[in-house]
Scaffold this active site. Sequence first.
Site, PDB file in Angstrom:
ATOM      1  NE  ARG A  94       8.302   5.308  -7.121  1.00  9.55           N
ATOM      2  CZ  ARG A  94       7.977   4.343  -7.978  1.00  9.55           C
ATOM      3  NH1 ARG A  94       6.731   3.941  -8.082  1.00  9.55           N
ATOM      4  NH2 ARG A  94       8.905   3.753  -8.714  1.00  9.55           N
ATOM      5  CB  ILE A  95      10.085   0.673  -2.605  1.00  6.61           C
ATOM      6  CG1 ILE A  95       8.900   0.216  -1.759  1.00  6.61           C
ATOM      7  CG2 ILE A  95      11.333  -0.146  -2.289  1.00  6.61           C
ATOM      8  CD1 ILE A  95       8.405  -1.167  -2.095  1.00  6.61           C
ATOM      9  CG  ASN A 110      10.789   7.444   6.032  1.00  4.49           C
ATOM     10  OD1 ASN A 110      10.090   8.276   5.458  1.00  4.49           O
ATOM     11  ND2 ASN A 110      10.308   6.288   6.449  1.00  4.49           N
ATOM     12  CG  HIS A 112       7.026   4.346  10.191  1.00  2.04           C
ATOM     13  ND1 HIS A 112       6.404   3.983   9.005  1.00  2.04           N
ATOM     14  CD2 HIS A 112       6.516   3.527  11.150  1.00  2.04           C
ATOM     15  CE1 HIS A 112       5.567   2.993   9.253  1.00  2.04           C
ATOM     16  NE2 HIS A 112       5.611   2.701  10.532  1.00  2.04           N
ATOM     17  CG  ASP A 148       9.020   2.072   7.492  1.00  7.57           C
ATOM     18  OD1 ASP A 148       9.430   3.110   6.957  1.00  7.57           O
ATOM     19  OD2 ASP A 148       7.877   1.619   7.296  1.00  7.57           O
ATOM     20  CD  GLU A 177       4.263  12.096  11.367  1.00  8.08           C
ATOM     21  OE1 GLU A 177       4.378  12.763  10.318  1.00  8.08           O
ATOM     22  OE2 GLU A 177       3.577  11.070  11.427  1.00  8.08           O
TER      23      GLU A 177
HETATM   24  C1  GRF Z   1       3.341  11.208   7.786  1.00  8.09           C
HETATM   25  O1  GRF Z   1       2.353  10.607   8.559  1.00  8.09           O
HETATM   26  C2  GRF Z   1       4.620  10.441   7.879  1.00  8.09           C
HETATM   27  O2  GRF Z   1       4.792   9.833   9.109  1.00  8.09           O
HETATM   28  C3  GRF Z   1       4.465   9.407   6.794  1.00  8.09           C
HETATM   29  O3  GRF Z   1       3.781  10.063   5.764  1.00  8.09           O
HETATM   30  C4  GRF Z   1       3.012  11.130   6.290  1.00  8.09           C
HETATM   31  C5  GRF Z   1       3.402  12.372   5.554  1.00  8.09           C
HETATM   32  O4  GRF Z   1       2.586  13.458   5.882  1.00  8.09           O
HETATM   33  N1  GRF Z   1       5.744   8.895   6.388  1.00  8.09           N
HETATM   34  P1  GRF Z   1       2.869  14.888   5.239  1.00  8.09           P
HETATM   35  O5  GRF Z   1       2.777  14.716   3.721  1.00  8.09           O
HETATM   36  O6  GRF Z   1       4.229  15.335   5.670  1.00  8.09           O
HETATM   37  O7  GRF Z   1       1.769  15.760   5.751  1.00  8.09           O
END
Ligand code: GRF
Length: 210
Positions: A94-95, A110, A112, A148, A177
Amino acid sequence: MSEPLNIGVLASGNGSNLQAIVDRIEAGAIRAQVACVITNNSDAFALERAKRHGIPAFFLDHRLFASREEYDAALVEKLREHGVRLVVLAGFMRIITPILLNAFPLSIMNIHPALLPAFPGLHAQRQALQYGVKVSGCTVHFVDEGTDTGPIIIQAAVPVLDDDTEETLASRIRHEEHRIYPEAVRLFVENGLRVVGRRVIITDMVSTRS
Ligand code: GRF
């Protein structure tokens, strides 16, 4: 000792980043608790993950609100009800509007799946493959009014291989991540982040980044 900091996680999908953060909290590495998980998608596996860990989880259907602002006001109310001090966007599709941003100044993060400012927006892995870059990665940043564009907290790089598909690249990035998002949360919780203009200075001396 002060109380653990309350985190609110907003997620629309699988919730693997939510899981990574919960795992680090449960391992004792982050002095915080996920106080609530909110989704705009009733099928989000993030809801199931939250339930498994006894975390209050809520489905807030954006279609029931007349505007983005009204939806965000409902999010703010729910987050406040749970004493949230840090909002973590984890695949929240969502924005968000100034209603949410202003309620949590410099307290919304966030992640990305690209090395910002390259490839913002949707399908970052596809954008990286189409452009032909040899290195991509992921970025944890504070959220501002752009898409972003907020101050960058941590980035991690991965190679892009000749035979990569969107899925293989996404999976290599996701691995990173799950390492850097909990680390960014830990730094916030330990007051280890100082924002100077666009730059985020990491002041925490025991950072485990490597
Ligand atoms: C990830 O790739 C993140 O970078 C992006 O959305 C995805 C979320 O993955 N913003 P998850 O739902 O945490 O597995």
